[in-house]
Design a protein around this motif. Structure first.
Motif, mmCIF file in Angstrom:
data_model
loop_
_atom_site.group_PDB
_atom_site.id
_atom_site.type_symbol
_atom_site.label_atom_id
_atom_site.label_comp_id
_atom_site.label_asym_id
_atom_site.label_seq_id
_atom_site.Cartn_x
_atom_site.Cartn_y
_atom_site.Cartn_z
ATOM 1 N N CYS A 47 2.322 -2.836 1.096
ATOM 2 C CA CYS A 47 3.247 -3.158 2.174
ATOM 3 C C CYS A 47 2.625 -4.016 3.271
ATOM 4 O O CYS A 47 3.311 -4.448 4.182
ATOM 5 C CB CYS A 47 3.788 -1.867 2.777
ATOM 6 N N ILE A 57 4.366 4.170 3.773
ATOM 7 C CA ILE A 57 5.438 3.324 3.263
ATOM 8 C C ILE A 57 5.528 3.409 1.736
ATOM 9 O O ILE A 57 6.608 3.586 1.180
ATOM 10 C CB ILE A 57 5.217 1.840 3.670
ATOM 11 N N CYS A 58 4.393 3.284 1.048
ATOM 12 C CA CYS A 58 4.363 3.121 -0.413
ATOM 13 C C CYS A 58 4.074 4.414 -1.180
ATOM 14 O O CYS A 58 4.264 4.438 -2.394
ATOM 15 C CB CYS A 58 3.304 2.099 -0.794
ATOM 16 N N CYS A 105 -0.124 6.125 1.512
ATOM 17 C CA CYS A 105 0.455 5.172 2.469
ATOM 18 C C CYS A 105 1.809 5.723 2.926
ATOM 19 O O CYS A 105 2.612 6.139 2.086
ATOM 20 C CB CYS A 105 0.617 3.805 1.797
ATOM 21 N N HIS A 162 -3.282 -2.253 3.906
ATOM 22 C CA HIS A 162 -2.705 -2.152 2.567
ATOM 23 C C HIS A 162 -2.397 -3.562 2.069
ATOM 24 O O HIS A 162 -1.253 -3.990 2.034
ATOM 25 C CB HIS A 162 -1.463 -1.258 2.565
HETATM 26 ZN ZN LIG Z 1 1.713 0.612 1.853
#
Ligand SMILES: [Zn+2]
Length: 88
Positions: A62, A8-9, A6, A58
């Motif tokens: 997030c 973001i994560c 991901c 997700h």
């Molecule tokens: Zn994420």
């Protein structure tokens, strides 16, 4: 198990995500009146063998929408972008 990176994560298990389908399908123009085009848009999907562009959400992270390039035979993921930034 599919590992998805991901944006973001970071690297996560597929169990945190939900698959939402083919990311290559294009919605007909809102003024389109041919029912066959709408039926095709809503119900008809390819079942590709090999690389496929897909929407994933997700859900347990997030909560961002992602576009993945995934090989349907090997489950290898070659790319993952935020859907808001992915080119169509
Ligand atoms: Zn994420």
């Amino acid at each position: 198990m599919i590992r998805i990176h991901c944006p973001i994560c970071g690297q996560r298990s597929e169990t945190e995500f939900s698959y939402y389908g083919d990311a290559t399908v294009k919605r007909p123009d809102e003024h389109e009146t041919d029912p066959a085009l709408w039926v095709d848009y809503v119900f008809t999907r390819d079942n590709p063998r090999g690389w496929h562009r897909e929407y994933w959400h997700h859900v347990q992270g997030c909560r961002q929408w992602l576009v993945l390039e995934r090989n349907t035979l090997t489950h290898e993921v070659s790319a993952c972008h935020l859907a808001s930034e992915a080119s169509s």
